[in-house]
Design a protein around this motif. Sequence first.
Motif, PDB file in Angstrom:
ATOM      1  N   LYS A  50       0.820  -1.216   0.000  1.00 26.90           N
ATOM      2  CA  LYS A  50       0.000   0.000   0.000  1.00 26.90           C
ATOM      3  C   LYS A  50       0.852   1.264   0.000  1.00 26.90           C
ATOM      4  CE  LYS A  50      -4.127  -1.824   2.218  1.00 26.90           C
ATOM      5  NZ  LYS A  50      -5.035  -1.643   3.360  1.00 26.90           N
ATOM      6  N   LYS A  51       2.020   1.215   0.624  1.00 25.70           N
ATOM      7  CA  LYS A  51       2.933   2.366   0.608  1.00 25.70           C
ATOM      8  C   LYS A  51       3.396   2.673  -0.811  1.00 25.70           C
ATOM      9  CE  LYS A  51       4.749   1.916   5.280  1.00 25.70           C
ATOM     10  NZ  LYS A  51       5.929   1.557   6.091  1.00 25.70           N
ATOM     11  N   VAL A  52       3.637   1.637  -1.587  1.00 25.49           N
ATOM     12  CA  VAL A  52       4.021   1.837  -2.987  1.00 25.49           C
ATOM     13  C   VAL A  52       2.879   2.528  -3.730  1.00 25.49           C
ATOM     14  CG1 VAL A  52       4.616   0.667  -5.152  1.00 25.49           C
ATOM     15  CG2 VAL A  52       5.597  -0.145  -2.995  1.00 25.49           C
ATOM     16  N   CYS A  53       1.663   2.111  -3.447  1.00 24.53           N
ATOM     17  CA  CYS A  53       0.490   2.666  -4.128  1.00 24.53           C
ATOM     18  C   CYS A  53       0.215   4.117  -3.747  1.00 24.53           C
ATOM     19  CB  CYS A  53      -0.753   1.837  -3.814  1.00 24.53           C
ATOM     20  SG  CYS A  53      -0.677   0.123  -4.367  1.00 24.53           S
ATOM     21  N   GLN A  54       0.561   4.511  -2.535  1.00 25.72           N
ATOM     22  CA  GLN A  54       0.218   5.847  -2.046  1.00 25.72           C
ATOM     23  C   GLN A  54       0.686   6.953  -2.977  1.00 25.72           C
ATOM     24  OE1 GLN A  54       1.798   6.028   1.918  1.00 25.72           O
ATOM     25  NE2 GLN A  54      -0.070   5.191   2.825  1.00 25.72           N
ATOM     26  N   GLY A  55       1.884   6.855  -3.476  1.00 25.61           N
ATOM     27  CA  GLY A  55       2.419   7.916  -4.323  1.00 25.61           C
ATOM     28  C   GLY A  55       2.272   7.667  -5.811  1.00 25.61           C
ATOM     29  N   CYS A  56       1.533   6.656  -6.170  1.00 28.01           N
ATOM     30  CA  CYS A  56       1.422   6.282  -7.585  1.00 28.01           C
ATOM     31  C   CYS A  56       0.464   7.214  -8.319  1.00 28.01           C
ATOM     32  CB  CYS A  56       0.943   4.838  -7.704  1.00 28.01           C
ATOM     33  SG  CYS A  56       0.925   4.256  -9.406  1.00 28.01           S
ATOM     34  N   ARG A  57       0.910   7.728  -9.444  1.00 25.47           N
ATOM     35  CA  ARG A  57       0.076   8.678 -10.198  1.00 25.47           C
ATOM     36  C   ARG A  57      -1.046   8.008 -10.981  1.00 25.47           C
ATOM     37  NH1 ARG A  57       5.264   9.913 -13.533  1.00 25.47           N
ATOM     38  NH2 ARG A  57       5.074   8.335 -15.141  1.00 25.47           N
ATOM     39  N   VAL A  58      -1.021   6.682 -11.098  1.00 23.91           N
ATOM     40  CA  VAL A  58      -2.116   5.986 -11.798  1.00 23.91           C
ATOM     41  C   VAL A  58      -2.908   5.096 -10.841  1.00 23.91           C
ATOM     42  CG1 VAL A  58      -1.044   6.091 -14.083  1.00 23.91           C
ATOM     43  CG2 VAL A  58      -0.571   4.137 -12.583  1.00 23.91           C
ATOM     44  N   ARG A  59      -2.869   5.442  -9.582  1.00 22.71           N
ATOM     45  CA  ARG A  59      -3.572   4.658  -8.564  1.00 22.71           C
ATOM     46  C   ARG A  59      -5.063   4.548  -8.882  1.00 22.71           C
ATOM     47  NH1 ARG A  59      -3.670   5.917  -2.073  1.00 22.71           N
ATOM     48  NH2 ARG A  59      -5.012   4.170  -1.525  1.00 22.71           N
TER      49      ARG A  59
END
Length: 97
Positions: A50-59
């Motif tokens: 989930k930490k990887v997903c937090q900053g993802c621009r295509v979440r």
Amino acid sequence: MTDISRLPGAHDDHWNWQLAAECRDVDASLFFHPFGERGQAHDDREEEAKKVCQGCRVRRECLRYALEVREPYGVWGGLTESERAVLLRPARTSRAA
């Protein structure tokens, strides 16, 4: 047998968002639990994913995809399979008494 009827199709525009995903440079096993994983190890792995997903621009696109195809496994768009299942449940209607 796998149900592919909900997959968006072979057109590039359906999948191009994946090229910008933060998870492209991360081992995919972080997002999918191994057989028998339980307890703190399971929770820790999911939190790291989930930490990887937090900053993802295509979440948002990732989560939309997972919900549309009813992705049964893994962390997608920052949500686990159980968290997505809650979103997919039909809204309860109250009965008139």
